[in-house]
Design a protein around this motif. Structure first.
Motif, PDB file in Angstrom:
ATOM      1  N   ARG A 113       0.828  -1.053   0.004  1.00 57.94           N
ATOM      2  CA  ARG A 113       0.076  -0.203   0.122  1.00 57.94           C
ATOM      3  C   ARG A 113       0.825   1.099  -0.023  1.00 57.94           C
ATOM      4  N   TRP A 114       2.012   1.163   0.606  1.00 55.74           N
ATOM      5  CA  TRP A 114       2.854   2.410   0.786  1.00 55.74           C
ATOM      6  C   TRP A 114       4.107   2.470  -0.189  1.00 55.74           C
ATOM      7  N   SER A 124      -1.894   5.567   6.656  1.00 57.16           N
ATOM      8  CA  SER A 124      -0.866   5.351   5.626  1.00 57.16           C
ATOM      9  C   SER A 124      -1.264   4.603   4.504  1.00 57.16           C
ATOM     10  N   PHE A 125      -2.352   3.955   4.777  1.00 59.82           N
ATOM     11  CA  PHE A 125      -2.722   2.895   3.996  1.00 59.82           C
ATOM     12  C   PHE A 125      -4.114   3.136   2.857  1.00 59.82           C
ATOM     13  N   ILE A 126      -5.000   3.950   3.696  1.00 61.64           N
ATOM     14  CA  ILE A 126      -6.277   4.251   3.248  1.00 61.64           C
ATOM     15  C   ILE A 126      -6.805   5.561   2.589  1.00 61.64           C
ATOM     16  N   LEU A 141     -10.191   6.219   0.739  1.00 56.96           N
ATOM     17  CA  LEU A 141     -11.134   7.032   1.068  1.00 56.96           C
ATOM     18  C   LEU A 141     -11.797   7.944   0.099  1.00 56.96           C
ATOM     19  N   GLN A 142     -10.772   8.656  -0.498  1.00 53.20           N
ATOM     20  CA  GLN A 142     -10.840   9.467  -1.851  1.00 53.20           C
ATOM     21  C   GLN A 142     -11.664   9.077  -2.787  1.00 53.20           C
ATOM     22  N   SER A 143     -11.620   7.811  -3.133  1.00 48.24           N
ATOM     23  CA  SER A 143     -12.342   7.086  -4.230  1.00 48.24           C
ATOM     24  C   SER A 143     -13.779   6.611  -3.500  1.00 48.24           C
TER      25      SER A 143
END
Length: 300
Positions: free
Chosen positions: A110-111, A250-252, A256-258
């Motif tokens: 994810r990062w 750090s992962f989401i 969240l934006q989508s």
């Protein structure tokens, strides 16, 4: 041929001679060196005087190397070539080998991976080897140069660099939040399926992440739930409406934006664990490890 001291003028003369001997022309050598033809001729004459031998037989419109000149050219071509290669590669000489890094799986996916191309572009000769695991590395028996840990930063006998803080908040799909009346109502978690990362950090229990969040917010949780051995799997299950997972900031961000994930209540808490780079103390000055640490600081 007597051996002169390798002073600046002598070294400059040797370089000038090598170019002239390669081109067999003082005029073309002067063009390459951005000098005048007379300056090239003067440098080589001074070199010949320093060595006590003639290097060129000068004829009208023609240069010929003497036996001594041919010998010197062969030696200089070999050694000046090596020096040029070393000077060109000096900055990245120790960045052209292998860098073996251990990273937690979800942090890697994810990062790290979305940013990793910039590190490889910056150090193209460096061979990067990534291995994922939640367990701590045994640096005495395993061949890792460094590792990224999600933990408390207390790693006895190792060099530790804090990379970044983390925070936690429950996340789920919008549909799941609607169906279970979660928006603004954390007490409704009692009727939800909790999705657990069973190994959020080394030696953690399967409920530790959720329990820490609940204690910080005074929320009672159900005892049942579904466990995964990776945080990203719990998050994917949350996206698919299976339940509610603990999301690390750090992962989401992208989910969240989508809108694939939502935070039904704004009860984010600082994580008790954060991200650290660790390595053996003697590796802390390794250019490879230092380059990786510096890059991690740049891309946050």
């Amino acid at each position: 041929m007597r051996l002169p001291r390798l002073t600046g003028p002598v070294l400059s003369g040797l370089h000038c001679f090598l170019i002239a001997a390669d081109q067999m022309s003082f005029t073309r050598a002067a063009e390459i060196l951005c000098l005048t033809q007379s300056a090239v001729s003067h440098k080589i004459k001074n070199l010949e005087e320093s060595l006590g031998v003639k290097l060129f037989i000068r004829q009208p419109r023609k240069l010929t190397l003497t036996d001594e000149g041919r010998r010197l050219k062969e030696v200089l071509a070999l050694n000046f070539g090596d020096i040029a290669n070393e000077l060109r590669d000096l900055r990245t000489l120790e960045l052209s080998g292998d860098l073996n890094v251990s990273v937690p799986p979800t942090f890697a996916q994810r990062w790290l991976l979305p940013r990793l191309s910039s590190f490889m572009d910056k150090y193209p000769a460096l061979r990067f080897h990534l291995r994922t695991r939640n367990e701590l590395v045994d640096f005495h028996t395993e061949s890792f140069d460094c590792a990224i840990y999600f933990g408390n930063g207390k790693y006895t006998g190792l060099h530790v660099v804090k990379l970044m803080d983390e925070s936690m908040v429950p996340v789920c799909s919008h549909e799941y939040a609607e169906q279970h009346g979660l928006y603004g109502n954390p007490a409704k978690l009692m009727s939800c399926m909790l999705l657990h990362d069973a190994a959020p950090w080394a030696r953690a229990g399967k409920n530790d992440e959720w329990q820490y969040w609940a204690q910080q917010n005074g929320v009672v949780l159900p005892e049942s739930g579904c466990t995964f051995d990776r945080s990203d799997l719990a998050l994917q299950a949350a996206e698919r409406g299976i339940g509610v997972a603990i999301g690390r900031a750090s992962f989401i961000a992208e989910q969240l934006q989508s809108g694939r994930l939502v935070t039904p209540f704004t009860l984010s808490v600082p994580s008790p664990q954060n991200y650290y780079l660790v390595c053996r103390k003697e590796m802390a000055t390794s250019p490879r490890v230092k380059a990786f640490i510096d890059w991690l600081g740049e891309v946050q």
